[in-house]
Design an enzyme around this catalytic site. Structure first.
Site, PDB file in Angstrom:
ATOM      1  N   ASP A  70      14.700   1.958  13.201  1.00  0.00           N
ATOM      2  CA  ASP A  70      13.480   2.356  13.890  1.00  0.00           C
ATOM      3  C   ASP A  70      13.513   3.873  14.054  1.00  0.00           C
ATOM      4  O   ASP A  70      14.574   4.482  13.993  1.00  0.00           O
ATOM      5  CB  ASP A  70      13.394   1.656  15.273  1.00  0.00           C
ATOM      6  CG  ASP A  70      11.965   1.527  15.778  1.00  0.00           C
ATOM      7  OD1 ASP A  70      11.495   0.383  15.984  1.00  0.00           O
ATOM      8  OD2 ASP A  70      11.297   2.576  15.946  1.00  0.00           O
ATOM      9  N   ASP A  92      12.497   7.381   9.890  1.00  0.00           N
ATOM     10  CA  ASP A  92      11.064   7.205   9.644  1.00  0.00           C
ATOM     11  C   ASP A  92      10.978   6.569   8.263  1.00  0.00           C
ATOM     12  O   ASP A  92      11.258   7.232   7.257  1.00  0.00           O
ATOM     13  CB  ASP A  92      10.347   8.560   9.663  1.00  0.00           C
ATOM     14  CG  ASP A  92       8.866   8.456   9.286  1.00  0.00           C
ATOM     15  OD1 ASP A  92       8.120   9.415   9.531  1.00  0.00           O
ATOM     16  OD2 ASP A  92       8.453   7.409   8.735  1.00  0.00           O
ATOM     17  N   VAL A  93      10.656   5.291   8.190  1.00  0.00           N
ATOM     18  CA  VAL A  93      10.731   4.554   6.924  1.00  0.00           C
ATOM     19  C   VAL A  93       9.623   4.949   5.953  1.00  0.00           C
ATOM     20  O   VAL A  93       9.571   4.464   4.825  1.00  0.00           O
ATOM     21  CB  VAL A  93      10.720   3.022   7.147  1.00  0.00           C
ATOM     22  CG1 VAL A  93      12.008   2.580   7.830  1.00  0.00           C
ATOM     23  CG2 VAL A  93       9.492   2.571   7.905  1.00  0.00           C
ATOM     24  N   SER A  96      -0.518  -9.262   7.596  1.00  0.00           N
ATOM     25  CA  SER A  96      -1.362  -9.572   8.755  1.00  0.00           C
ATOM     26  C   SER A  96      -2.546 -10.403   8.296  1.00  0.00           C
ATOM     27  O   SER A  96      -2.940 -10.348   7.133  1.00  0.00           O
ATOM     28  CB  SER A  96      -1.873  -8.280   9.393  1.00  0.00           C
ATOM     29  OG  SER A  96      -2.981  -8.545  10.253  1.00  0.00           O
ATOM     30  N   TYR A 122      -5.589   0.380   8.843  1.00  0.00           N
ATOM     31  CA  TYR A 122      -4.722  -0.779   9.105  1.00  0.00           C
ATOM     32  C   TYR A 122      -5.071  -1.927   8.166  1.00  0.00           C
ATOM     33  O   TYR A 122      -4.197  -2.467   7.473  1.00  0.00           O
ATOM     34  CB  TYR A 122      -4.870  -1.226  10.561  1.00  0.00           C
ATOM     35  CG  TYR A 122      -3.892  -2.311  10.947  1.00  0.00           C
ATOM     36  CD1 TYR A 122      -4.283  -3.647  10.962  1.00  0.00           C
ATOM     37  CD2 TYR A 122      -2.585  -1.999  11.278  1.00  0.00           C
ATOM     38  CE1 TYR A 122      -3.386  -4.646  11.299  1.00  0.00           C
ATOM     39  CE2 TYR A 122      -1.690  -2.992  11.619  1.00  0.00           C
ATOM     40  CZ  TYR A 122      -2.095  -4.309  11.629  1.00  0.00           C
ATOM     41  OH  TYR A 122      -1.192  -5.297  11.956  1.00  0.00           O
ATOM     42  N   LYS A 142      -2.784  -3.483   5.021  1.00  0.00           N
ATOM     43  CA  LYS A 142      -2.308  -4.864   4.982  1.00  0.00           C
ATOM     44  C   LYS A 142      -2.796  -5.590   3.719  1.00  0.00           C
ATOM     45  O   LYS A 142      -2.078  -6.415   3.158  1.00  0.00           O
ATOM     46  CB  LYS A 142      -2.707  -5.598   6.253  1.00  0.00           C
ATOM     47  CG  LYS A 142      -2.019  -5.054   7.512  1.00  0.00           C
ATOM     48  CD  LYS A 142      -0.494  -5.019   7.382  1.00  0.00           C
ATOM     49  CE  LYS A 142       0.171  -4.561   8.665  1.00  0.00           C
ATOM     50  NZ  LYS A 142       1.632  -4.520   8.587  1.00  0.00           N
TER      51      LYS A 142
END
Ligand SMILES: NC(=O)C1=CN([C@@H]2O[C@H](COP(=O)(O)OP(=O)(O)OC[C@H]3O[C@@H](n4cnc5c(N)ncnc54)[C@H](O)[C@@H]3O)[C@@H](O)[C@H]2O)C=CC1
Ligand SMILES: C[C@H](O)[C@@H]1OC(=O)[C@H](O)[C@@H]1O
Length: 255
Positions: free
Chosen positions: A36, A58-59, A138, A151, A155
């Site tokens: 994380d 930070d991925v 999602s 967002y 997704k």
């Protein structure tokens, strides 16, 4: 203990669905690297005892993703499972949305999953023993929320990334699947859609099971997909949304 001695990376693991996934994978016998960007990830890992380590990253940044994979290999010697869970949202109407906000959400929610999957898969391919990647999608890959443009776009991309990666990696015995949760009681949902009784009522009126989900009800699906019980599944998105959030269908809300 279906995941005995398996090594997993879970991103976005300080809280919410990610922490629940890490907890469940440990319960199933895995050892887990919790990743994380927040310092709370250290405490989250400590709560899981010797089976867990933590790495702050930070991925959405390749250099940090490569360091995350190396830290996992240094700590555990291999990677069997990757849960790409980290995600954010940003509320703005289409005409007001800033480019930087669009880019940030896509970088964190979609590009990160490519970066992490590629880095982990390279190790899995080198080792030649297969592996498993689970992407957190999602219902919003299919159901649109008008003021959450980046967002829902991200997704939708996660579902396609899942499919294309599953085809690219099948030859190596690496399965790639996604989970599509509905509204789950976490900080993300509380901030994005559960901020008022009216908003909660709207969501529940479209949820046949009549309630929001718990993070643990998503983690159980991750544990299934990570296990050999899902050995013939790849390229799929499993929805856990209390029943399809139909547009025109409503159910009596039981308060
Ligand atoms: N809560 C919900 O209703 C639903 C959530 N999801 C997805 O589930 C995933 C987890 O969501 P929640 O647990 O609800 O969110 P949350 O906001 O409670 O936790 C997300 C975690 O990801 C971390 N994170 C954010 N950006 C990061 C980055 N660049 N690098 C590393 N870590 C980062 C945050 O620090 C936080 O600890 C997300 O991908 C979200 O889109 C999907 C459907 C429903
Ligand atoms: C941010 C969303 O509103 C939240 O996350 C999801 O994917 C679900 O739709 C939740 O409501």
């Amino acid at each position: 203990m279906k995941l005995n001695q398996k090594i997993a990376i879970v991103t976005g693991a300080s809280q919410g669905i990610g922490l629940a996934c890490a907890q469940r994978l440990v319960r199933e016998g895995a050892r887990v690297m919790l990743v994380d960007q927040k310092p709370e990830v250290e405490q989250a890992a400590a709560s899981l005892g010797d089976a867990a380590r933590f790495f702050r990253a930070d991925v959405g940044v390749k250099k940090e993703v490569d360091a995350m994979v190396q830290a996992t290999l240094d700590a555990f010697g291999r990677i069997d499972i990757l849960v790409n869970n980290a995600g954010v949202t940003h509320a703005a109407d289409f005409l007001d949305l800033e480019e930087d906000d669009f880019d940030r959400v896509l970088r964190i929610n979609l590009k990160s999953m490519f970066l992490c999957s590629q880095a982990a898969a390279r190790d899995m391919v080198k080792r030649g023993e297969g592996g498993c990647i689970i992407n957190m999608s999602s219902v919003n890959a299919e159901l649109t929320i008008p003021n959450q443009v980046p967002y829902v776009v991200s997704k939708g991309g996660v579902n396609q990334l899942t499919r294309v990666a599953s085809i690219a990696l099948a030859h190596y015995g690496i399965r790639v699947n996604a989970i599509g949760p509905g509204t789950i009681l976490t900080e993300l949902a509380k901030q994005a859609v559960l901020g008022s009784p009216e908003a909660r009522h709207t969501i529940l009126s479209r949820t046949p099971l009549g309630r929001c989900g718990e993070p643990e009800e998503v983690a159980s699906i991750a544990a299934f997909l990570a296990s050999d019980d899902a050995s013939y599944m790849t390229g799929q998105t499993l929805y856990a949304d209390g029943g399809r959030m139909a547009l025109n269908y409503t159910v009596p809300v039981r308060d």
